[in-house]
Write an enzyme that holds these catalytic residues in place. Structure first.
Site, PDB file in Angstrom:
ATOM      1  N   CYS A 147       1.324  -1.141  -0.168  1.00  0.00           N
ATOM      2  CA  CYS A 147      -0.290   0.187   0.149  1.00  0.00           C
ATOM      3  C   CYS A 147       1.352   1.443   0.379  1.00  0.00           C
ATOM      4  CB  CYS A 147      -1.764  -0.124   1.677  1.00  0.00           C
ATOM      5  SG  CYS A 147      -1.793  -1.707   1.855  1.00  0.00           S
ATOM      6  N   ARG A 162      -4.723   1.619  -0.816  1.00  0.00           N
ATOM      7  CA  ARG A 162      -4.411   0.107  -0.931  1.00  0.00           C
ATOM      8  C   ARG A 162      -4.517  -0.666  -1.487  1.00  0.00           C
ATOM      9  NH1 ARG A 162      -9.415  -3.954   1.749  1.00  0.00           N
ATOM     10  NH2 ARG A 162      -7.502  -4.737   2.847  1.00  0.00           N
ATOM     11  N   LEU A 163      -3.672  -1.149  -1.339  1.00  0.00           N
ATOM     12  CA  LEU A 163      -3.606  -3.212  -1.612  1.00  0.00           C
ATOM     13  C   LEU A 163      -3.919  -3.766  -1.386  1.00  0.00           C
ATOM     14  CD1 LEU A 163      -2.553  -4.483  -4.770  1.00  0.00           C
ATOM     15  CD2 LEU A 163      -0.595  -4.636  -3.246  1.00  0.00           C
ATOM     16  N   ASN A 179       1.448   0.173   5.823  1.00  0.00           N
ATOM     17  CA  ASN A 179       1.284   0.030   4.806  1.00  0.00           C
ATOM     18  C   ASN A 179       2.331  -1.534   5.594  1.00  0.00           C
ATOM     19  OD1 ASN A 179       2.173  -1.781   2.295  1.00  0.00           O
ATOM     20  ND2 ASN A 179       4.063  -0.293   2.522  1.00  0.00           N
ATOM     21  N   SER A 215       9.463 -13.658  -3.750  1.00  0.00           N
ATOM     22  CA  SER A 215      10.794 -13.123  -4.298  1.00  0.00           C
ATOM     23  C   SER A 215      11.948 -13.656  -3.097  1.00  0.00           C
ATOM     24  CB  SER A 215      10.797 -12.300  -5.234  1.00  0.00           C
ATOM     25  OG  SER A 215      11.969 -11.924  -5.559  1.00  0.00           O
TER      26      SER A 215
END
Length: 604
Positions: free
Chosen positions: A2, A50-51, A75, A342
């Site tokens: 975010c 926001r994500l 976040n 990752s």
């Protein structure tokens, strides 16, 4: 990921000021395209873009306690949030399913001394209306970006990216990782205080099972998601291990119940590049449906300005590696994927970069790993976070799990060092830990194979093309005057000069240019490690190809690794400059998706 922005103690409380703060917050909309929220109490503003990854239907921010006297914008991903919720179930009324809501009861119970209880990555700001005080904190290593500045009216500005505050602050800087800011106490203080931070050389023996279990736990906890997710796969050791562990444990997770356990793998590179070939082989072994994204040198060159804008850096190595990742992230997001795992951090923790081969002794080796881990927030963490957040894609990094870091950094560094006599190549401790004869994670030739630096691995022509292009954009006369034009962190070659020109146009403030690290580097080394080899001091190219053994490493690595895959014993801590070395610079630009949104081969 975010985006958050807080303006605290502003002199102007007007509607116009509110509108301006909201406008600044929208510069972070790429980080959080799913929702936006803004809280105001007098001259204090807390905004969030926001994500939605966890609890997408109920986790909108800002977050509040029951009587709305405490407000938080964050976040972050708090992996132990369910455990904390149980702890406070009888004391606190939770109003959302957001993992970040647990920050509030922790603050109510412990005041500001709770940050080290959070297991995850985060950048947050909390405002307490009862005391009119606020605090902000950033995760241990700085996986999530954060900046802090001061406005002309004395207000404190805190933002996920500097593009939301640089035009309003008279000065600003990186909010240091592992720190919290307290208005009550009057400044910054460190909350993350691991033993390895003092850089004293540890003596704990190598325990392969402990290392393996710590890494598997780190991967499993990062499978916490309510949206389709994936695992980046470049075909190198680190990304391949992340993918293999995910494959092995995904079926047992809630994520598999929601999205299925079928894995889709993705990789980006120039046609015929090393990463494409290596990732294809790993994908075949893991049984994934494989997807290749191809880009051209011109595609990358055309994206450079956007990459610099989003990464907020002019560091050459970062831009080289970010550009293919930036291009790929757009394709990934278009497939409906919002989160990926990752392999960033392994090379720093375990000394996997090419140049570590030349460490003169274990003391220098360990100090360099400490320096590298401390600097991750300015390099690989910044790149991985911002290059993907540009398209609303979140990256999670299990190698930078706090527990795994403690295990890796408490190990006697002799075990991490190259030793030809004992059959130990770089990152041997990780390779050996996952060398399971009965239930193999990866084939030995993959487990013990050299990996390129990422910007090299996507195709050598990528770097050569960048150099040729920037050679035409920057004249010899411009280079002669470089020190006059850019007295701070003067560009040492035309590629660096070209990136600097773009950066200065986008971020002209003195504070902005000072957020970018500087100093000589070879194959991602710190300036201190340049002293290890006299010839390195004259180099102005950070590419791993400049290390003498790089070209011969791939040819000799597999033979050496197979012959010595099961070697044991103690390392003598000496580096041999003629033997094979490995680097896994950014651990993959590729993706394994845990749902069925993507099928077949696609090309960018």
């Amino acid at each position: 990921m975010c985006g958050i922005l807080a303006v605290l103690g502003a002199a102007d409380w007007s509607q116009a000021k509110r509108a301006h703060v909201l406008s600044c917050s929208r510069r972070l909309k790429h980080r959080g395209p799913d929702w936006s929220g803004l809280y105001q109490c007098e001259g204090n503003f807390l905004a969030q873009q926001r994500l939605a990854i966890v609890s997408p239907l109920s986790g909108d921010q800002p977050l509040y306690n029951a009587d709305r006297t405490i407000v938080v914008v964050a976040n972050g991903e708090i992996y132990n949030h369910k455990k904390i919720r149980k702890q406070f179930a009888s004391k606190h009324t939770f109003s959302t399913g957001s993992d970040c809501e647990v920050i509030i009861p922790l603050y109510e119970e412990y005041g500001e001394d709770f940050v080290d209880m959070l297991d995850g990555v985060f950048a947050f700001v909390l405002y307490d209306t009862r005391t009119k005080t606020y605090m902000a904190a950033r995760d241990a290593i700085g996986v999530n970006p954060l900046y802090i500045g001061r406005g002309s009216d004395g207000a404190v500005w805190i933002s996920s990216e500097m593009k939301a505050l640089n035009e309003d602050c008279v000065e600003f800087e990186i909010f240091p990782p592992g720190h919290l800011y307290s208005s009550a106490a009057g400044g910054l203080r460190r909350w993350y205080k691991p033993q390895w931070f003092a850089e004293n050389v540890p003596a704990t023996p190598y325990q392969p099972l402990l290392l393996r279990e710590a890494f598997e736990k780190a991967v499993i906890k990062r499978l916490m998601t309510d949206v389709p997710f994936g695992v980046l796969l470049s075909g190198g050791l680190d990304s391949s291990l992340v993918a293999a562990v995910t494959k092995r444990h995904l079926i047992k997770t809630e994520a598999a119940e929601k999205f299925g356990a079928e894995l889709h793998s993705f990789v980006v590179g120039l046609e015929g590049s090393p990463d494409l070939i290596a990732a294809r082989e790993v994908a075949d072994h893991l049984g994934t449906i494989h997807h290749e994204f191809h880009f051209t040198v011109q595609d990358g060159i055309d994206a450079i300005e956007e990459v610099i804008y989003h990464d907020e850096t002019y560091d050459v190595t970062t831009i080289r590696a970010s550009t293919p990742m930036f291009l790929m992230a757009r394709k990934i997001k278009a497939l409906g994927v919002k989160m990926v795992l990752s392999g960033e951090g392994s090379d720093e923790l375990l000394g996997g970069y090419l140049y570590f081969h030349f460490a003169p002794n274990k003391e220098e080796f360990h100090k360099e790993t400490c320096r590298k881990v401390k600097a991750l927030h300015q390099y690989d963490c910044l790149r991985a976070n911002k290059a993907t957040s540009a398209w609303g894609l979140e990256v999670r990094v299990p190698f930078l799990d706090k527990e795994f870091i403690n295990v890796a950094m408490s190990m006697d560094p002799e075990w991490k060092m190259y030793n030809a006599d004992l059959g130990r190549i770089e990152k041997w401790v990780m390779r050996k830990a996952f060398d399971d004869e009965e239930h193999p994670y990866l084939p030995k030739h993959i487990l013990y194979r050299q990996k390129e630096q990422f910007s090299d691995g996507v195709g050598y022509n990528w770097i050569d093309g960048l150099k040729a292009f920037t050679e035409q954009q920057v004249s010899d006369e411009m280079m002669k005057n470089a020190a006059k034009v850019y007295p701070h962190n003067t560009p040492v070659n035309k590629e660096a000069y070209y990136y600097r020109m773009i950066f200065e146009r986008l971020f002209p403030q003195e504070s902005a240019r000072e957020t970018v690290p500087w100093g000589p580097s070879i194959a991602c080394s710190t300036p201190a490690a340049i002293e290890w080899v006299e010839q390195w001091k004259a180099s102005h190219d950070p590419s791993g190809r400049l290390i003498a053994s790089h070209n011969s490493a791939s040819a000799s690595a597999n033979h050496t690794n197979h012959a010595n895959a099961n070697a044991n014993g103690n390392s003598n801590g000496k580096a041999n400059g003629n033997c094979a070395m490995a680097a896994n610079g950014t651990n993959g630009v590729g993706l394994v998706v845990a749902n069925g949104t993507a099928n077949g081969k696609m090309e960018a």
